[in-house]
Design an enzyme around this catalytic site. Structure first.
Site: not given
Ligand code: SFD
Ligand code: AMP
Length: 642
Positions: A62, A126, A219, A250, A390, A441
């Site tokens: 993203n 995208e 989510w 969602r 996010h 990510s």
């Molecule tokens: O579309 C301990 N995210 C998306 N990012 C993207 O780039 N593209 C996408 O398509 C994304 N989408 C999405 C995303 C997440 C999810 C769940 C879905 C869809 C279904 C967001 C990214 O994944 C997110 O921004 C990053 O992963 C954040 O990174 P970070 O490192 O801050 O968090 P992490 O990856 O979740 O890792 C956490 C770690 O900590 C561990 N942990 N370890 C020891 N002791 C404890 N007490 C702990 N508590 C946690 C975990 O095990 C893990 O290793 S979309 O929907 O937006």
């Molecule tokens: P999401 O699947 O909702 O987590 O969105 C993935 C990425 O697309 C994020 O960067 C969002 O900010 C962006 N996004 C989702 N929906 C829209 C929308 N309607 N207009 C513009 N950006 C969007």
């Protein structure tokens, strides 16, 4: 009570977590540590290959700025993030991630992540900032690189299935962390010269829409339980944007993301009457200027327009998948063979989007006979999450990069080491660092790299190891194991081990927390609405819950982890409620609405709302910090420019 062994691990840099930020940190730290002869230790509560938010994979990257192509600039990205967050963001932090993120994405590709390419060999976008990937194995690929970096160059070691409970301090310097194995009876004491927190955000602080039938489904990953926030709070670090929760829209009940549908498939969402709330409710955006007029419309305002329809009884809302797929296929109408192929491709892309990232959504489609090319799917606003990476913003207040400071920001946003919190030797990245949203990510990985390099510099400059008081460690060990002892002492005094006047099981504790947050702090049931009186009542009830945390009971190591996860959630909850109470305005309708302060008040509240827990006095301090710009501000016509 079984006996627990204590293992002490001494290291230079301690990386807590094994997700995107931690894996980025590992790669970078290994490189710089080798040059200085330092040791790096990474600790994850799970197995790095499939831990954190990317466990199931993702279908898009993203954040990709594409600086090489010259289409976007770092400033463009900063403008996008500031606008999306209704003006509240640390431009220095966002810019620092934006200028490094492309190199992280190129590393992903080098390590084997398939990024979609068009016929000319260019990345398939995208949206403006997002790239499409075949991402089922995204986390495995990123984890492999992190492990190779740490284990093959002799600098590092990795502990998996070790749950970090909290910090160890030497006065005002972070001296390491304490935790326990979730597989064997072992306490771990990690002593470090610098510690990098990357334990993700917080899920299940609020009651989820999914009840008993789908309990745990959310989510964001349910295993991100507020460990980053509780760690930094307990260390006495200043926190920022704790009021900025994220509510994603969602696909209903299985939480499939919508980004690919809105951006790649160019779908509309409509209400039950077929009306498009983004069009019909456009006038509402005039109440939230200037952000109501920026493009894209900020995520919270998009949510809000849909919510207004639902509150008026015009739900459910639907993602018009069938219409969008048909419209894309129709562009091939004149060539029947190409048309047929396009329809087939769109169908696979639709399913792959979920199979790569949210498998349960594909399962729900299959089990309810949904064919997206034929039928719309319901969408809904999810429960609130805390994820600074996010479209939320909560996290620790960290020092920015020296070269991006202005005369105005230097005293306020900079105190020496990039991504160091206000606690000496304590660094944060990903969901753990605040006011730098939209890193996702890729940006989290990039920020992990930035923070790790800076932490190694801190260690080189501060060679002496901090001291840890053994009496403090002993007291902490007893505290960590108390839920096992409480359960063991009282387990015979009941016919149902779930119900006992002498202890509360972690699950029941979590239900109570979620009910308080849902009802008083603007959860789903309260239609994301709250006010001063509700928040104050919520705080009273949270105080009782904190008292009862002493009575948490755990039957085994797994429940011990659950017990501490919920204590961590409680820390996040309290920081959230206190900061919503402090910010006397409504700035992010669609995330939450302060009914008693229903308007944005830019004059007074165009500031960061920060909080700090003082471990010495066990009191909370609230304060504001100014918002400064490092780039010239867009003029009004640029805001409207799209
Ligand atoms: O579309 C301990 N995210 C998306 N990012 C993207 O780039 N593209 C996408 O398509 C994304 N989408 C999405 C995303 C997440 C999810 C769940 C879905 C869809 C279904 C967001 C990214 O994944 C997110 O921004 C990053 O992963 C954040 O990174 P970070 O490192 O801050 O968090 P992490 O990856 O979740 O890792 C956490 C770690 O900590 C561990 N942990 N370890 C020891 N002791 C404890 N007490 C702990 N508590 C946690 C975990 O095990 C893990 O290793 S979309 O929907 O937006
Ligand atoms: P999401 O699947 O909702 O987590 O969105 C993935 C990425 O697309 C994020 O960067 C969002 O900010 C962006 N996004 C989702 N929906 C829209 C929308 N309607 N207009 C513009 N950006 C969007």
């Amino acid at each position: 009570m079984p006996k627990f062994e204590t293992q002490v691990v001494e290291t230079d840099l301690l990386i807590l977590g094994g997700g995107m930020a931690a894996c980025g940190a590992a790669v970078e730290a290994a490189y710089w540590a080798k040059k200085s002869g330092l040791k790096v230790t990474l600790v994850d509560k799970a197995a790095v290959d499939r831990s954190g938010a990317v466990a199931m994979g993702l279908s898009a990257i993203n954040q990709y700025v594409g600086l090489k192509d010259g289409k976007n600039t770092v400033k463009d990205y900063v403008d996008y993030v500031r606008n999306d967050l209704m003006g509240v963001t640390r431009e220095d932090l966002v810019a620092n991630i934006a200028r490094h993120v492309d190199s992280t994405v190129h590393l992903f590709e080098k390590w084997g992540l398939p990024i979609w390419k068009d016929e000319k060999g260019n990345y398939v976008h995208e949206g403006r900032w997002q790239l499409m990937i075949n991402g089922e194995s995204y986390k495995v690929i990123v984890a492999e690189a992190a492990k190779n970096a740490l284990l093959q160059n002799g600098t590092g070691q990795i502990f998996e299935r070790v749950f970090i409970v909290g910090p160890l301090m030497d006065g005002d310097r972070c001296a390491g962390a304490i935790g326990f194995s979730v597989r064997e009876n072992k306490i771990y004491v990690f002593k470090s010269k610098a510690t990098l927190v990357a334990m993700g955000g917080a899920v299940h602080v609020f009651k989820p829409r999914s009840g008993g039938e789908g309990m745990g489904r959310a989510w964001y990953p349910p295993w991100n339980a507020g460990s980053s926030a509780s760690f930094t709070l307990q260390a006495g670090a200043e926190m920022t944007c704790q009021e900025v929760r994220f509510i994603p829209v969602r696909f209903k009940d299985a939480y499939g993301p919508v980004g690919a549908w809105f951006l790649l498939f160019k779908s509309r969402a409509t209400n039950a009457m077929g009306g498009n709330y983004m069009v019909e409710r456009k006038a509402e955006l005039d109440h939230w200027l200037p952000y109501g007029h920026v493009k894209p419309v900020p995520a919270n305002l998009r949510n809000y327009l849909g919510m207004l329809d639902v509150m008026e009884g015009k739900g459910p809302l639907f993602m018009r998948t069938e219409e969008a797929m048909q419209a894309l296929a129709d562009t091939y109408k004149d060539d029947p063979k190409a048309y047929k192929k396009k329809l087939k491709d769109l169908e696979s892309e639709a399913w792959e989007d979920f199979l790569d990232m949210t498998i349960s959504q594909a399962t729900l489609w299959a089990s309810t006979n949904v064919q997206p090319e034929q039928k719309s799917s319901e969408i809904a606003a999810a429960e609130p999450y805390f994820i600074g990476s996010h479209s939320g913003a909560s996290g620790a207040w960290v020092s920015g990069p020296p070269d991006l400071q202005t005369d105005e920001t230097r005293g306020e946003y900079f105190w020496g080491y990039t991504n160091m919190s206000t606690v000496k030797g304590l660094f944060c990245a990903g969901d753990a660092s605040g006011a730098s949203s939209h890193k996702f990510s890729s940006g989290s990985h990039a920020e992990g790299r930035v923070a790790a390099k800076s932490a190694i510099k801190f260690i080189v400059d501060n060679k002496e190891a901090p001291k840890i008081d053994t009496a403090v460690v002993e007291a902490k060990v007893a505290e960590i194991l108390r839920p096992l002892e409480v359960y063991d002492t009282h387990k015979a005094e009941t016919t149902d081990c779930e119900v006992n006047p002498n202890y509360i099981k972690p699950r029941m504790f979590m239900f109570r927390l979620q009910k308080i947050m849902d009802e008083y702090a603007g959860g789903v049931t309260a239609q994301f609405m709250t006010n001063k009186a509700q928040l104050e009542r919520g705080l009273e009830l949270l105080a009782f819950l904190r008292e009862d945390a002493q009575k948490l009971g755990a039957a085994n190591l797994h429940e011990l982890m659950r017990a501490w996860e919920n204590v961590h959630r409680l820390w996040q909850a309290e920081a959230h409620v206190r900061t919503m109470l402090f910010r006397e305005e409504t700035r992010w309708p669609g995330y939450y609405f302060r009914a008693d302060k229903p308007q944005m008040d830019d004059e007074k509240w165009h500031v960061f709302a920060n909080c700090r827990f003082d471990p010495a006095s066990s009191t909370w301090e609230m304060r504001t910090r100014p918002i400064h710009h490092i780039f010239p501000q867009p003029k009004e016509h640029e805001l409207l420019g799209g």
